[in-house]
Structures are given as C-alpha cells and as structure tokens.
Design an enzyme around this catalytic site. Structure first.
Site, PDB file in Angstrom:
ATOM      1  N   GLU A 433       0.820  -1.218   0.000  1.00 14.64           N
ATOM      2  CA  GLU A 433       0.000   0.000   0.000  1.00 14.64           C
ATOM      3  C   GLU A 433       0.848   1.260   0.000  1.00 14.64           C
ATOM      4  OE1 GLU A 433      -2.541   0.162   3.455  1.00 14.64           O
ATOM      5  OE2 GLU A 433      -1.013  -0.664   4.783  1.00 14.64           O
ATOM      6  N   ASP A 457      -4.917   3.025   0.357  1.00 15.57           N
ATOM      7  CA  ASP A 457      -3.729   3.842   0.603  1.00 15.57           C
ATOM      8  C   ASP A 457      -2.834   3.923  -0.628  1.00 15.57           C
ATOM      9  OD1 ASP A 457      -3.793   4.933   3.238  1.00 15.57           O
ATOM     10  OD2 ASP A 457      -3.821   2.876   3.950  1.00 15.57           O
ATOM     11  N   CYS A 504      -7.179  -6.091  -0.644  1.00 19.80           N
ATOM     12  CA  CYS A 504      -8.180  -5.851   0.394  1.00 19.80           C
ATOM     13  C   CYS A 504      -8.619  -4.395   0.422  1.00 19.80           C
ATOM     14  CB  CYS A 504      -7.673  -6.312   1.750  1.00 19.80           C
ATOM     15  SG  CYS A 504      -6.154  -5.492   2.236  1.00 19.80           S
TER      16      CYS A 504
HETATM   17  C1  PEP Z   1      -6.037  -0.094   2.213  1.00 13.91           C
HETATM   18  O1  PEP Z   1      -5.260   0.828   2.447  1.00 13.91           O
HETATM   19  O2  PEP Z   1      -6.447  -0.372   1.068  1.00 13.91           O
HETATM   20  C2  PEP Z   1      -6.583  -0.907   3.313  1.00 13.91           C
HETATM   21  C3  PEP Z   1      -7.305  -1.976   3.087  1.00 13.91           C
HETATM   22  O3  PEP Z   1      -6.310  -0.513   4.575  1.00 13.91           O
HETATM   23  P1  PEP Z   1      -7.038   0.660   5.362  1.00 13.91           P
HETATM   24  O4  PEP Z   1      -8.240   1.077   4.552  1.00 13.91           O
HETATM   25  O5  PEP Z   1      -7.397   0.091   6.685  1.00 13.91           O
HETATM   26  O6  PEP Z   1      -5.984   1.710   5.437  1.00 13.91           O
HETATM   27 MG    MG Z   2      -4.273   0.976   4.332  1.00 16.02          MG
END
Ligand code: PEP
Ligand code: MG
Length: 592
Positions: A433, A457, A504
């Site tokens: 990320e 991110d 994710c």
């Molecule tokens: C992301 O950054 O895509 C992620 C799944 O983490 P978060 O949204 O918790 O930063």
């Molecule tokens: Mg993230």
C-alpha cells in the site's frame, strides 16, 4: 385520449427500476421577513431561538437514530453531520451576538447567515462542497420552521414515485418509511446526500432532470430508470411492457445472486479465485458467512485500541482472536497488526502536520516493541486450529520487513520455550500500500507467503491525493493507469516468487474492476461482504481468457477516463442487469 409519452434524461443517482403513479411533492417554503425588536423583545426572542434549537435537535436525533437502524454507516453519518452543524458554536455565537446588537428577529438572522454560507460555497468550484450546502440549508430551514412553528410533511399514502424540485436528506429518509418506489428531482447530483441515501435505501433515483416538476402531475404514470438516469412520463404500452420485463429480469438476477452463496468463485474455463471479506468487528462475522465468503481477507484490529482508548492486553487480544478463529473455522482469517495513525490516531499527545505520511502502522509498532510483541503473541496463540494468517500494514521496504520478521521469530522462540503451541507453518504476508513497496516487491517477496494490495492507501500515496479530502475527490482514481500498472507489477512479482496475491482495498469490491483484476491475475479479492455475490456472479460468468484480454486492452490506455468508459461499456453489454448495483462501487465518491 391517452397522454403523450415524455422521456427525460437526468443523472442516474441510484440504480433500479420502478413503475407507478407520481406524487409531486412541494415542500412548503418558509418565508421570513425582517423585524426590528423592541428592547423588551430581545430576551424573549433569544429564548424562542433556544427552544427552536432544542426542538430541532430532538427531531434530528430521532431521524439520526432511525438512520442508524436502517442505513449503512456512511449514509447514517449524514444526520450526525447535520447535528454537528446545528450545534456549531460559531454559528450560535454569531446569531446571539447579532440578535443582541442588531435587534432583529431570529428567523431573519438565520436566513441571513445562511445566505452568507451560500455565497461562500457557491464560489467553490467543487461540486461536493456545493452540495453540502443542501445540508446547511436543511438545518437552517428546520430551525426557522421550528421558530415559526410550522411542520414538515414528507409523507405520502400508497406506492408512489416522488417527484420534487429537490429532496433533502430528511425528506429522503422520511419518505422511505412509506411505500416509496423512487425519487426524481429537478436538482441534485450523484454525490448529494439525498442520492447517497437513496442508494443506501436501495430506492431508484434520478436527479438533475431540470423541469420534471413542471411536466408531471400527481397521479401520472411514470417509469423511473435509475440505471440509465431516465424518467418516462405516461409511458407507451411498448415501453411499459419492456420495463416490466426488465424488472422481472432484475428480480430473477437478485434471486440468482442468493443462489450463488455456496458455489465456488470459478470462471467458466476453470480458473479459481478466492473471495473473502473485510471485517473489523466480531459481530459482523455472522453476516459474512451468509454472503458466501471464503473467510476474512482483512481483519482490522485497530478497533480494539480505539474502543479501549489504549492498547489491549495480550490476553484480551488472545480471547478476541481465538473467538474469531473459532467462529470462522475451517475458513481462514487474515489478521492485520495494528494500523494506528493516519486518521486512526487517538493519542492526542502526538501532533503531526502530515499524519498520513507520519507515525502510522508498522512504523509505530516497531517503535513500541513491547506492545507489538503482545499482539504477535496473541495472534500466534490463537492459531492452533491453523486457520490464521498474519499481515503487516504500511511496509515500505526490506529493512523494515526484516525487523518485523526478526521480532516475529523472537516471539515464536519465546512461545516454544514456554511450551505454548501455535501454528508453526502459519502464512505471513504484507500489505502493498506504500508505493515504494511496489518497486522493491522482488526483495519483499523473498521473505513472505503472500501480498495483499491495499488500494485505499496505494491510490492516495501514488496520486498524492488525501483519501478523505472532498476537495480533491475527483483526483482519487482507482482506475488511473499508474495504479493499474502498480497492481500489475505487484501481482506479476508475487507470482514470479510463488506467492499468492490478494487485494483488500475497496477496489476489490468494485464490480467495474472485477474482470480487469481477474485478468491481471489477482488470486484473492477481499471486500465489504455485501458485494461478494455480485463479484462472484461476474467471475462465474466470464472466462479467464476473456478477462486477460480485457486487462491487456485496459493496460494500453493512458488515462483513467478512457479506462472507466471502456469498462462501463463492456459491463453494460456483458452484464446489463448488474449495473443496477454498480453505482455504489464507482460513483466518484471518496473511498474510505
Ligand atoms: C487499504 O489501504 O487499502 C486498506 C485496506 O487498509 P485501510 O483502509 O485500513 O488503510
Ligand atoms: Mg491501508
């Protein structure tokens, strides 16, 4: 004689189709006139203002409670926002001061203050900001109505399509308690709060029809096509029949989705991928299972810290992680270590001017080894059923990863010494990320079992666009060629080293991107559980060969608009029914 058919084109604010009689809703306008108060009237007016504020707060709290019970959290947040506006101390101070000094009636002063805000926001070139004016107006009008002791009537008897000049968030929510079939308005956009609410309520809506209120009479038959952004007034027999057939098709499609729950996510030519769910609360898990997920692809653990206001103990964590592992068994759960910082920071002692570029995720944990080790111990101890994986957020390079893995190895040794069993063959992964991780993926891959791409991110850091900033929301583009190339590099690199690669971030649950990601070779898609059936349906109806072709074609394109248009046209042709639910996934709204 039958009335003439008229077709109006507006914006597709919320998918779905409905046919029924129109109800033209005219919100009773509030009028204010300026009055100069006598000295004696000032205190009484202040008192009346206070009373109207209290009544407004009470009404809004009731609406907010209803919203929390019936809507997803983003949509319910709209009314929390209105409550905050109502209690804005600056606004209240300005009103009280003006009332005392200028001695003018409170409803006029509210109207006058709103005018100032309106002028300020109208100057903004940002559509989202201008649309927020609807909320400010709604709050102001509510107080004025309460000062004038007028009531709001957003109700209708029987099934109707509501036709209005504009709808406020409260109108939308209150109408939804009746048998409302759809909304069609002269004004409004796709990102307006009323539109977000309609999507959340799954009520078809078309906005920006400009003249609809002048063209429809209550009782006229209308068809609302929230998929294409059309309103058909007095439809001809052919169109009516056509749309009745479409509704039947959609109903069939929705029941087909339900039937997919137990089927594998495999393409027609036998390429299998995993669909899993993102979760952060234990009470979500029951729902996750009903959506046909293959486990949890991202379990965010930050909430333990946020709820407690401090780091939970090893034992507290062990209890939670074990319970989750048991609930999901035999399915897998990927626990992510604390990703605190950015916008998830509680520690008020730490002030950073750029928190998203600051002390966040793995950086903070490496600075807090005692706490980090407690979390690792808790996760390892909960792994005895062999259905847990651990993943690390915000890794930017190899040195950092080595430090993390050394600590993990140390903790493993400690547990062995203590005679505590854990899954010795547990898979370890990291989130891709931070853009630097993409470019050193080759080295990173040598130390782990899987990658999970965090597009939320990755997009914000690659594009230098704060993921929570409405002013630049249009620049936050998951389909930007740079993002797609970063995803491709990550998948190809992972595969070269024998890793499986998942995603994710929100993009994994965007149906517009499903075939593309499949074609890029993504092995696992982890998403909000409610979209799993849609994504599964797409995967099961295509072939890996077709998906690879689409990915190849998309990778040739040099700007996100072309990519988005290409994918939208492809999806429209290939999966016409599916677009019904697609707006939620790709409407230009900031992705959280
Ligand atoms: C992301 O950054 O895509 C992620 C799944 O983490 P978060 O949204 O918790 O930063
Ligand atoms: Mg993230």
């Amino acid at each position: 004689m039958a009335k003439q058919e008229i077709i109006l084109k507006g914006l597709p604010a919320s998918g779905g189709i409905a046919i029924g009689p129109a109800y033209v809703y005219e919100r009773e306008e509030v009028y204010v006139s300026q009055r100069i108060l006598t000295e004696n009237e000032v205190e009484r007016e202040l008192h009346l203002l206070e009373e109207a504020m209290m009544r407004s707060r009470h009404q809004l709290e009731k609406i907010a409670t209803f919203a929390r019970e019936t809507l997803d959290s983003d949509a319910a947040q709209i009314f929390e926002g209105q409550l905050l506006m109502l209690d804005d101390p600056e606004m209240r101070k300005a009103l009280d001061q003006r009332l005392r000094h200028e001695k003018k009636n409170a409803d006029f002063l509210i109207y006058d203050e709103l005018k100032k805000y309106r002028a300020m926001l109208n100057e903004s070139r940002n559509e989202l900001l201008r649309e927020r004016m609807v909320d400010i107006d709604e709050v102001g009008q509510r107080i004025i109505r309460n000062l004038q002791k007028k009531r709001l009537h957003s109700t209708v008897e029987g099934e109707h399509v509501i036709i209005a000049n504009s709808l406020t968030p409260s109108d939308t929510l209150l109408f939804s308690r009746n048998d409302v079939l759809g909304f069609a308005t002269d004004l409004g956009g796709i990102t307006s709060h009323a539109a977000i609410l309609s999507r959340s309520l799954k009520i078809p809506a078309v906005t920006a029809l400009h003249t609809v209120t002048a063209m429809v009479e209550t009782g006229d038959e209308v068809i609302i096509d929230g998929q294409r952004g059309l309103l058909i007034i007095n439809p001809c027999d052919e169109h009516r029949l056509d749309y009745h057939r479409k509704i039947k098709r959609i109903e069939r499609f929705e029941s087909e989705l339900k039937g997919l729950v137990d089927l594998p996510s495999v393409t027609q030519d036998g390429h299998k991928v995993e669909l899993s769910a993102n979760a952060e609360f234990i009470n979500e898990l029951e729902y996750v299972v009903t959506q046909g997920s293959k486990g949890i692809g991202l379990y965010r653990t930050e909430h333990l810290y946020i709820e407690k206001g401090d780091f939970p103990s090893e034992q507290e964590q062990y209890i939670e992680y074990s319970e989750i592992a048991h609930m999901m068994y035999p399915q897998q759960v990927i626990f992510r270590t604390f990703d605190i910082g950015g916008d998830k920071l509680l520690d008020s002692a730490v002030k950073e001017s750029n928190p998203f570029l600051g002390w966040r995720g793995i950086r903070m944990m490496l600075d807090k080894p005692v706490i980090f080790r407690q979390q690792l111990r808790a996760m390892l101890r909960a792994s005895t059923m062999k259905n847990i994986k651990i993943m690390f957020p915000m890794i930017s390079g190899v040195a950092e990863l080595r430090e993390v893995l050394n600590m993990l190895e140390d903790v493993r040794g400690e547990l062995r010494d203590e005679g505590i069993s854990f899954d010795e063959s547990m898979q370890i992964g990291l989130m891709i990320e931070v853009p630097s991780a993409v470019f050193v993926a080759d080295e990173l891959a040598q130390h782990v079992d899987f990658f999970s791409i965090g597009t939320n991110d990755l997009v914000q850091y690659l594009m230098a666009v704060d993921r929570n900033n409405e002013l630049i929301a249009d620049l936050y583009q998951e389909l930007h060629p740079a993002v797609l190339r970063a995803i491709k590099i990550t998948i190809d690199t992972g595969h070269r080293h024998g890793l499986w690669v998942g995603m994710c971030g929100e993009m994994a649950g965007n149906p517009l991107a499903t075939v593309l990601l499949l074609g890029l070779g993504l092995d696992e898609f982890s998403m909000v559980p409610s979209v799993i059936p849609e994504v599964k349906k797409i995967i099961r109806s295509t072939t890996y060969t077709e998906a690879k072709g689409i990915a190849q074609e998309v990778l040739q394109k040099s700007n996100s608009l072309d990519i988005r248009t290409f994918l939208t046209e492809y999806m429209e042709q290939r999966y016409p029914e599916l677009l019904v639910g697609m707006l939620n996934g790709d409407n230009g709204v900031v992705h959280e």
